[in-house]
Enzyme design. Structure first.
Site, mmCIF file in Angstrom:
data_model
loop_
_atom_site.group_PDB
_atom_site.id
_atom_site.type_symbol
_atom_site.label_atom_id
_atom_site.label_comp_id
_atom_site.label_asym_id
_atom_site.label_seq_id
_atom_site.Cartn_x
_atom_site.Cartn_y
_atom_site.Cartn_z
ATOM 1 N N GLU A 244 -2.291 79.087 34.629
ATOM 2 C CA GLU A 244 -1.980 80.421 36.198
ATOM 3 C C GLU A 244 -0.759 80.508 37.276
ATOM 4 O O GLU A 244 -1.283 80.390 38.071
ATOM 5 C CB GLU A 244 -2.852 82.050 36.100
ATOM 6 C CG GLU A 244 -3.175 82.265 34.508
ATOM 7 C CD GLU A 244 -4.993 82.571 35.255
ATOM 8 O OE1 GLU A 244 -4.870 83.126 36.338
ATOM 9 O OE2 GLU A 244 -4.348 83.148 33.862
ATOM 10 N N GLU B 151 -5.653 84.042 24.357
ATOM 11 C CA GLU B 151 -6.965 84.562 24.712
ATOM 12 C C GLU B 151 -6.603 86.632 24.529
ATOM 13 O O GLU B 151 -6.651 87.146 24.920
ATOM 14 C CB GLU B 151 -6.482 84.917 26.660
ATOM 15 C CG GLU B 151 -7.055 83.545 27.315
ATOM 16 C CD GLU B 151 -6.923 83.228 29.046
ATOM 17 O OE1 GLU B 151 -6.909 84.919 29.520
ATOM 18 O OE2 GLU B 151 -7.132 82.660 29.356
#
Length: 379
Positions: free
Chosen positions: A161, A266
């Site tokens: 991220e 995810e």
């Protein structure tokens, strides 16, 4: 009392036999069997599963999944909480579980802006480290963690991220102190620590065109600087109506065109109303609990089960279409009760985003995912 104990023992044996039959009989539909010719099917394990306390969850993992990721136990604050102090107990058990069950093992995550203790970026006087000192601290962490599991963990989420939702670089402490090339250095250090491991960049909302474009530029930057990136994780924090399937497909094809593996890392499908229109997975986001945001406190209506089933079916149909580029699809949790979406971005909600319910039973969405694989095999 003796009769009760005998009955309980008999029930346990019957359940164990049924689970063993499901594992050994390829005719019984399990997720990993259904998709064995396409890609790994993974799940994320929490501490109770890693330490064997959630026995039903452990059995579901053994039965249905052939890849595992650690939900939290390998994040910096847990595995390296203090200077010079490492806690490998949970990580060791996680890796041992994967090895014992012949699973594809993923390490998550080495360099992230979140869940990192403040001391990582400071000297003993509390001042910001220099670029050189922070690089040294990053290298020590990666050398120690990746080096411990070299040859045992198959792949690592090296950087997690690093982008804002508009595709620009997140001004994390890593970026502020080291600069953009902290990304390159992280991959270089990971390769030095394990010359054979797969090395990934992992991020959410890559289906948003601006962020996807930013991630493409990020990967190209790594490649131009000879950073050994081998794949990208697209996190797949989806909802019933977002993102569009065209954006999901564009994300897969754009990254595959860069010559790297694509993974869905995810995956879950949020069935609850959006609190504020926010679609990302920035864990700092938070909204107040309101009754209208938590409509299914007891059970999920059949109509929503159908929507969830349809959504998962169209996703897996697309994943199979692109199975030459996709190497793994990992669900972020085993059952609805495990999911972080019960508390994000609104704490205390009852969500139903996965394929197994809170009683460890398959949902209609599970049947839909299996049916997609069976139809694909029949074609």
């Amino acid at each position: 009392m003796k009769r009760i104990i005998t009955a309980l023992l008999l029930a346990t044996v019957m359940i164990s036999c049924a689970e063993s039959e499901m594992e050994s009989n390829p005719a019984v539909p399990t997720l990993k069997n259904a998709y064995e010719d396409a890609f790994f099917i993974g799940t994320a394990l929490n501490r109770s599963q890693i330490f064997g306390q959630d026995e039903e969850g452990v059995q579901l993992t053994k039965t249905h999944f052939n890849a595992i990721s650690p939900e939290n136990v390998m994040k910096w604050e847990n595995i390296h909480p203090e200077p010079g102090v490492y806690d490998f107990e949970a990580a060791d058990r996680f890796v041992e579980f994967g090895e014992e069950n012949d699973m594809h093992i993923v390490g998550h995550t080495l360099v992230w802006h979140s869940q990192v203790p403040g001391w990582v970026f400071e000297d003993e006087q509390g001042n910001d480290l220099s670029r050189e000192a922070l690089l040294e601290r990053m290298k020590d962490h990666i050398d120690t963690v990746v080096g411990r599991y070299a040859g045992r963990i198959d792949g690592w989420d090296v950087v997690n991220e690093a982008l804002n939702d508009d595709g620009t670089y997140r001004e994390s402490r890593w970026y502020e102190i080291i600069g953009q090339d902290y990304l390159v250095k992280a991959f270089e250090y990971a390769r030095e620590a394990d010359p054979e491991a797969e090395l990934f960049y992992n991020d959410y909302s890559l289906e948003v065109p601006s962020k996807r474009d930013g991630a493409v530029r990020l990967v190209e930057y790594l490649q131009e600087n000879n950073a050994p990136i081998t794949g990208i994780g697209t996190q797949g924090h989806f909802s019933l109506d977002w993102p569009s399937m065209s954006d999901v497909e564009q994300t897969i094809t754009d990254f595959a065109a860069l010559g790297i593996d694509v993974m869905v890392t995810e995956l879950e499908v949020d069935v609850l109303p959006s609190a504020s229109g926010y679609r990302g997975a920035n864990i700092s986001e938070s909204e107040e609990l309101r009754e209208e945001l938590n409509p299914y406190t007891e059970e999920l209506p059949d109509s929503v089960h159908q929507q969830l089933s349809d959504r998962y079916a169209e996703l897996f149909e697309l994943y199979l279409e692109h199975s030459d580029d996709i190497t793994r699809v990992t669900f972020w949790g085993i059952t609805d009760g495990d999911s972080w979406k019960n508390n994000f971005p609104v704490r205390g909600r009852t969500n139903y985003p996965l394929l197994f319910n809170r009683q460890w039973e398959p949902k209609p969405a599970y049947d839909a995912v299996i049916e997609v694989a069976e139809q694909h095999s029949a074609e």
